[in-house]
Design a protein around this motif. Structure first.
Motif, PDB file in Angstrom:
ATOM      1  N   MET A  45       0.848  -1.206   0.000  1.00 19.99           N
ATOM      2  CA  MET A  45       0.000   0.000   0.000  1.00 19.99           C
ATOM      3  C   MET A  45       0.881   1.253   0.000  1.00 19.99           C
ATOM      4  N   TYR A  46       1.935   1.230   0.796  1.00 19.37           N
ATOM      5  CA  TYR A  46       2.845   2.369   0.886  1.00 19.37           C
ATOM      6  C   TYR A  46       3.515   2.634  -0.466  1.00 19.37           C
ATOM      7  N   ARG A  47       4.061   1.579  -1.083  1.00 18.62           N
ATOM      8  CA  ARG A  47       4.734   1.758  -2.378  1.00 18.62           C
ATOM      9  C   ARG A  47       3.767   2.297  -3.422  1.00 18.62           C
ATOM     10  N   PHE A  48       2.551   1.782  -3.407  1.00 18.49           N
ATOM     11  CA  PHE A  48       1.543   2.225  -4.365  1.00 18.49           C
ATOM     12  C   PHE A  48       1.171   3.685  -4.112  1.00 18.49           C
ATOM     13  N   HIS A  87      16.243   9.655 -12.313  1.00 23.49           N
ATOM     14  CA  HIS A  87      15.611  10.300 -13.468  1.00 23.49           C
ATOM     15  C   HIS A  87      14.373   9.515 -13.904  1.00 23.49           C
ATOM     16  N   ILE A  88      14.528   8.213 -13.996  1.00 24.63           N
ATOM     17  CA  ILE A  88      13.416   7.374 -14.455  1.00 24.63           C
ATOM     18  C   ILE A  88      12.245   7.481 -13.487  1.00 24.63           C
ATOM     19  N   ILE A  89      12.516   7.441 -12.196  1.00 26.66           N
ATOM     20  CA  ILE A  89      11.449   7.594 -11.208  1.00 26.66           C
ATOM     21  C   ILE A  89      10.776   8.956 -11.376  1.00 26.66           C
ATOM     22  N   GLY A  90      11.579   9.978 -11.597  1.00 24.04           N
ATOM     23  CA  GLY A  90      11.032  11.316 -11.838  1.00 24.04           C
ATOM     24  C   GLY A  90      10.167  11.360 -13.084  1.00 24.04           C
ATOM     25  N   PHE A  91      10.629  10.702 -14.152  1.00 20.40           N
ATOM     26  CA  PHE A  91       9.860  10.664 -15.394  1.00 20.40           C
ATOM     27  C   PHE A  91       8.521   9.975 -15.164  1.00 20.40           C
ATOM     28  N   ILE A  92       8.558   8.870 -14.445  1.00 19.68           N
ATOM     29  CA  ILE A  92       7.327   8.128 -14.162  1.00 19.68           C
ATOM     30  C   ILE A  92       6.381   8.972 -13.318  1.00 19.68           C
ATOM     31  N   ASN A  93       6.919   9.685 -12.342  1.00 16.40           N
ATOM     32  CA  ASN A  93       6.078  10.508 -11.470  1.00 16.40           C
ATOM     33  C   ASN A  93       5.432  11.678 -12.202  1.00 16.40           C
ATOM     34  N   LYS A  94       5.981  12.064 -13.343  1.00 13.88           N
ATOM     35  CA  LYS A  94       5.412  13.162 -14.135  1.00 13.88           C
ATOM     36  C   LYS A  94       4.358  12.681 -15.124  1.00 13.88           C
ATOM     37  N   LEU A  95       4.173  11.373 -15.219  1.00 17.79           N
ATOM     38  CA  LEU A  95       3.173  10.822 -16.138  1.00 17.79           C
ATOM     39  C   LEU A  95       1.762  11.158 -15.652  1.00 17.79           C
ATOM     40  N   PRO A  96       0.795  11.164 -16.571  1.00 12.75           N
ATOM     41  CA  PRO A  96      -0.605  11.286 -16.141  1.00 12.75           C
ATOM     42  C   PRO A  96      -0.953  10.149 -15.183  1.00 12.75           C
ATOM     43  N   HIS A 111       3.294   1.425 -12.779  1.00  9.91           N
ATOM     44  CA  HIS A 111       3.701   0.962 -11.445  1.00  9.91           C
ATOM     45  C   HIS A 111       3.198  -0.455 -11.189  1.00  9.91           C
ATOM     46  N   LEU A 112       1.917  -0.683 -11.442  1.00 10.37           N
ATOM     47  CA  LEU A 112       1.349  -2.007 -11.172  1.00 10.37           C
ATOM     48  C   LEU A 112       1.987  -3.094 -12.046  1.00 10.37           C
ATOM     49  N   LYS A 113       2.290  -2.757 -13.292  1.00  9.32           N
ATOM     50  CA  LYS A 113       2.845  -3.757 -14.213  1.00  9.32           C
ATOM     51  C   LYS A 113       4.338  -3.956 -13.999  1.00  9.32           C
ATOM     52  N   ASP A 114       5.115  -2.867 -13.990  1.00  6.06           N
ATOM     53  CA  ASP A 114       6.568  -2.987 -13.996  1.00  6.06           C
ATOM     54  C   ASP A 114       7.198  -3.027 -12.606  1.00  6.06           C
ATOM     55  N   VAL A 115       6.530  -2.485 -11.605  1.00  4.55           N
ATOM     56  CA  VAL A 115       7.089  -2.511 -10.259  1.00  4.55           C
ATOM     57  C   VAL A 115       6.458  -3.640  -9.447  1.00  4.55           C
TER      58      VAL A 115
END
Length: 171
Positions: free
Chosen positions: A17-20, A101-110, A118-122
């Motif tokens: 839950m925390y990671r999500f 950088h990648i985490i930042g890019f993901i966090n900027k996604l819609p 997140h659900l698929k790749d993490v």
């Protein structure tokens, strides 16, 4: 539901839950607050939890909804100046921090794309599971995943291209 059953069925999901939640709100403190608040709510509704067939799916939907509610109240909209600042900071960073950088890019996604990637790749859920968790058609999940990965790939390419130009220009 007894305390022991709650502990073995709901409380064991707290790390997930925390990671999500952290994918949505980015702040560790905010994610912890969300999980803590939801644990209290879930404990208060412990007798009703048995009616949900897929408890994990219900809990992750609850996390998502709580995160979205909080984001609505934060007024997190980037203006043009913020975007320019972000770009200048991004291009001045060291390539060795690619993971950041990648985490930042993901966090900027819609939100939908961020959630799906997140659900698929993490978390490594299957598309069919993700579809059920977030009430989205499987084709829509695949499309959002493809778009999210493409955006992240483009941003990594831009970053690498910029870094390569910077290195070539100084030699």
């Amino acid at each position: 539901m007894t305390q022991e059953i709650f502990k073995n069925t709901v409380f064991i999901l707290k790390d997930e839950m925390y990671r999500f939640a952290k994918r949505f709100v980015v702040s560790s403190d905010e994610a912890e607050d969300i999980v803590q608040d939801l644990m209290i709510k879930l404990w208060q509704k412990k007798e009703e939890l048995a009616q949900f067939g897929n408890l994990k799916s219900y809990i992750l939907k609850s996390v998502r909804n709580e995160c979205l509610n909080r984001l609505k109240h934060h007024d997190v909209k980037l203006g043009f100046a913020d975007l320019q600042l972000y770009r200048s900071e991004l291009y001045s960073m060291d390539v060795n921090n690619l993971k950041e950088h990648i985490i930042g890019f993901i966090n900027k996604l819609p939100e939908k794309q961020k959630m799906v990637i997140h659900l698929k790749d993490v978390e490594e859920y299957e598309v069919s599971e993700i579809s059920k968790m977030i009430d989205m058609e499987e084709n829509a999940v695949r499309l959002n995943l493809m778009r999210a990965r493409q955006k992240v790939k483009e941003q990594i390419s831009q970053l690498m291209s910029y870094e390569q130009r910077s290195i070539s220009g100084t030699i």
